[in-house]
Design a protein around this motif. Structure first.
Motif, PDB file in Angstrom:
ATOM      1  N   ALA A 140     -59.806  82.336  60.015  1.00 19.85           N
ATOM      2  CA  ALA A 140     -60.596  80.937  58.876  1.00 19.85           C
ATOM      3  C   ALA A 140     -61.939  81.726  58.799  1.00 19.85           C
ATOM      4  N   LEU A 141     -62.634  80.839  59.513  1.00 18.64           N
ATOM      5  CA  LEU A 141     -63.177  80.339  60.459  1.00 18.64           C
ATOM      6  C   LEU A 141     -64.721  81.195  60.317  1.00 18.64           C
ATOM      7  N   ALA A 142     -63.708  82.606  61.198  1.00 20.48           N
ATOM      8  CA  ALA A 142     -64.050  83.964  61.446  1.00 20.48           C
ATOM      9  C   ALA A 142     -64.583  84.721  60.001  1.00 20.48           C
TER      10      ALA A 142
ATOM     11  N   ARG B 119     -67.014  82.597  58.308  1.00 18.42           N
ATOM     12  CA  ARG B 119     -68.789  84.053  58.953  1.00 18.42           C
ATOM     13  C   ARG B 119     -69.046  84.975  58.075  1.00 18.42           C
ATOM     14  N   ARG B 120     -68.061  86.023  58.022  1.00 17.00           N
ATOM     15  CA  ARG B 120     -68.267  87.177  58.281  1.00 17.00           C
ATOM     16  C   ARG B 120     -68.953  87.409  56.470  1.00 17.00           C
TER      17      ARG B 120
ATOM     18  N   THR C 183     -72.394  88.271  55.395  1.00 18.95           N
ATOM     19  CA  THR C 183     -72.517  90.261  54.163  1.00 18.95           C
ATOM     20  C   THR C 183     -73.345  89.579  52.961  1.00 18.95           C
TER      21      THR C 183
ATOM     22  N   PRO D 245     -74.943  95.736  53.949  1.00 24.00           N
ATOM     23  CA  PRO D 245     -73.372  96.319  54.472  1.00 24.00           C
ATOM     24  C   PRO D 245     -74.606  97.512  55.362  1.00 24.00           C
TER      25      PRO D 245
ATOM     26  N   ASP E  43     -72.638 102.239  58.203  1.00 26.35           N
ATOM     27  CA  ASP E  43     -71.373 103.387  58.460  1.00 26.35           C
ATOM     28  C   ASP E  43     -70.946 103.265  57.543  1.00 26.35           C
ATOM     29  N   ARG E  44     -70.764 101.875  55.953  1.00 19.51           N
ATOM     30  CA  ARG E  44     -69.390 101.334  55.097  1.00 19.51           C
ATOM     31  C   ARG E  44     -70.070 102.168  53.743  1.00 19.51           C
TER      32      ARG E  44
ATOM     33  N   PRO F 110     -70.848 105.229  51.230  1.00 18.21           N
ATOM     34  CA  PRO F 110     -70.647 106.454  51.226  1.00 18.21           C
ATOM     35  C   PRO F 110     -72.102 107.707  51.527  1.00 18.21           C
TER      36      PRO F 110
END
Lengths: 253, 253, 253, 253
Positions: A232-234, A237-238, A242, A247, A250-251, A253
């Protein structure tokens, strides 16, 4: 907290909360340091057979800290827009409980029971208030609240089952060590968290077979919540990353 | 469960299952509380040298709980569309086993062996039935079933290998503590789960070198399943969130 | 293994490997069971003071198992396209080592030292061969090979540092328990994996302060690899799922 | 390091750093091996009652290693573009501290206190320098720095709270084992990391209830950072893989 209204009340509030224009985070930082310092003196104070000189120093330190926190308490009351609301709020009561024991024990000019002085551990809560960083942990725990409750129930069932089982198998062989299911609960808690003090240990064959089976299943169930909180912490953080960063290319299109 | 057909049978079923229109989740909630209460009385009942008064209270409490669960059992039978199917289902047998010992020990107007009364621990299973939240854990475990089986096999191989090794190295030095490979299995289970009671410890140099090597490899293998379940739970939660929430904007092209 | 060529050699190979058209996985399944059975008899065999009857049964069981595995060994040789290559391969040597001790101890019509008979633990390796499922674990470990090596080095440095530190602080106070750095290594391994037998414990103030500091840092470093392997396994599973299932609709533009 | 300028200084630097055109990573590899070898001799040196022959060998080995590292130190100074800067750099001081004790104890032609010779453990730091792979761990830790700090503070608060609690409940019953809060800190550290030596254990009912509550909450909080570092390492690896490999086809629109 600086609500735009000029005035000494707002100034004091801002200083205490660390939002002051000139003082910045100086006041909370000093109060922070004082709490840590006083927690150390509380610990030192419990050492038996201290020299008179050390004890005098600890008493003096306590006086200084209590005076400063009394001033803080007074300033918080007078600077509050609704003083009574602060006084009866959670933190208001903590602030009072942290200084009250000193005055109670001082009143009679003699040392009342030590236990009362130990109430000073409430300063630990004061420390937590200033540590806003703990919010992240709180947020992570809230985001997996449901799973944690599931595991709390699962843990209770597992602990009771283990306590019952070990009592059933060991009571006859060790009537003093496994006198009741409550001794079994102590054994189950110490074993399933893998602390394993070794003060109560199954000695019968059936008790040991039961323990081995329980260890491989139970330890896993008890330990899962830690992994949940870490994940959950990770995630938090993500998500944070974001929001502030574009972003990665490479994410797209 | 409310299958649309009017009638007292459906009403009773709905009430017991917590689907009733007016009663809602009241009945399961009360039964829940009763089970927890009775589990506590079971634990209290194992304390030796209780006063007569406490024991009388526990006996009375047991009577009340058993009567209520007997009523529940009877209502479940009469309200079932296929009573016999319920009686011989898993939960039907659990429900019976939870109340049967009381009547068996009561029949002869004297206290039969305690062990029989301890069967009341079946109430623990009844508690699990009502705890639907445990389904999530079950789903997570099923989703990593294959990996868990792999690790179960790996764990058994590792435990046997460690048991064999410690027996080989320590049997000569401690013939009473490491009398056979089965003592080694006890040692391996307690050590690899990091419980480490300290009741059986290798003392030879070779035994200790073996233990050190085994600790760093084995502990990791034994502990991996916990991480697997935690990851699976996180995935289930994310999928759930994806279904109910729109995808975050940065994922869309 | 069924290489299309007809012939009894290919038939036998297919049967042993579980690829046979009619027998299917029967032969490996039976051999599997036999290994598990014989591993249990090996463990039982180490129990001291067994009755003559039990020992006779174990001897008979051993004879049966050895004969079957000798037949398997012979069939594997004669059915191999290149028999010598099999004989000197890893699994060929394991197969031989699993049956050889029996014939060596049988030769002289008297029981040679037990240690030789314990070589039968090589059957554990035979078990692993048939357990293809362990490949997944192997693949996960290989995918995080680099990180695991890093952590192995880190673990060795941490263990040495802790061993040195505890020797430095405790040697004077407990010269018998912390006689050299090697005793410190034993303590460090048992402590950092959180097993904590409690046979060697720091008692000096400095030793305890050192231990507390080391516990919070060291335990984390030692435990990370487990998390790595779990994450790697989850990734492998996800990739597998992605290959066989279409991507979820919310991922497509 | 090979900065394009020809000359013996650059040659030596390249050789030591492992960037040399012909020697490649030979020199660092040999120095690596020497450090590991000398760390083993340091450990052996602490064994009491070694034979004179072994001690002579260890002395000789020490001499060889010190001479080689002295040469390395000298070469690093003379080959540095700014020698003084190297001498007073962190690694320059470590290099000096690793060889200095030997010369100090040698000067007077007699064995000075052992403690000084133990400073040779600085070679452990030298080992870390060459182990560039540890950078990955460092990077992972830095990427979750904020969360780790939060958990360090949380851990300190939890440890203090547990230490206080156990002292409060157990001091009266075990005044020698829980003499002050500092004994409580030792207990809390050993218990919350699940090491559980078993040297200090709560025995009062209240102390045990407190321990059970604390175990299920505290152990989780203390263990979370490990999961965080593992997740961070996995993320770093994935980002690395994304940079070097094209994105998987199912991610492309």
């Amino acid at each position: 907290m600086a609500d735009g209204r000029p005035g000494w009340r707002a100034e004091i509030r801002a200083a205490i909360e660390g939002d002051h224009a000139r003082l910045g985070r100086l006041v909370p930082f000093v109060l922070h340091g004082l709490i840590v310092f006083s927690l150390i003196t509380i610990a030192l104070d419990t050492i038996p057979d201290l020299s008179d000189r050390t004890r005098d120093f600890l008493d003096a330190a306590e006086l200084v800290v209590v005076v400063i926190f009394t001033v803080e308490y007074a300033l918080r009351i007078v600077s509050a827009t609704r003083p009574l609301r602060y006084v009866f709020s959670f933190w208001g009561i903590v602030d009072l409980l942290a200084i009250l024991p000193y005055y109670l024990t001082l009143g009679g000019h003699f040392r009342i029971i030590r236990a009362l002085r130990l109430v000073r551990v409430f300063w630990l809560f004061k420390l937590v208030r200033y540590t806003r960083a703990l919010d992240t942990l709180g947020r992570a725990i809230r985001s997996v609240r449901e799973e944690l409750i599931v595991f709390l129930i699962a843990a209770l069932v597992v602990v009771y089952f283990c306590a019952f089982g070990v009592y059933y198998f060991e009571n006859a062989a060790q009537p003093d060590k496994f006198a009741s299911i409550f001794d079994g609960i102590w054994w189950a808690a110490v074993t399933l968290t893998t602390v394993g003090y070794g003060d109560v240990i199954p000695i019968t064959t059936m008790g040991r077979v039961f323990t081995i089976l329980v260890l491989f299943v139970g330890v896993g169930i008890i330990a899962v919540p830690t992994g949940l909180i870490a994940t959950a912490l990770a995630t938090i953080r993500r998500e944070h990353a974001t929001k502030t960063e574009p972003p990665p290319p490479d994410r797209l299109p």
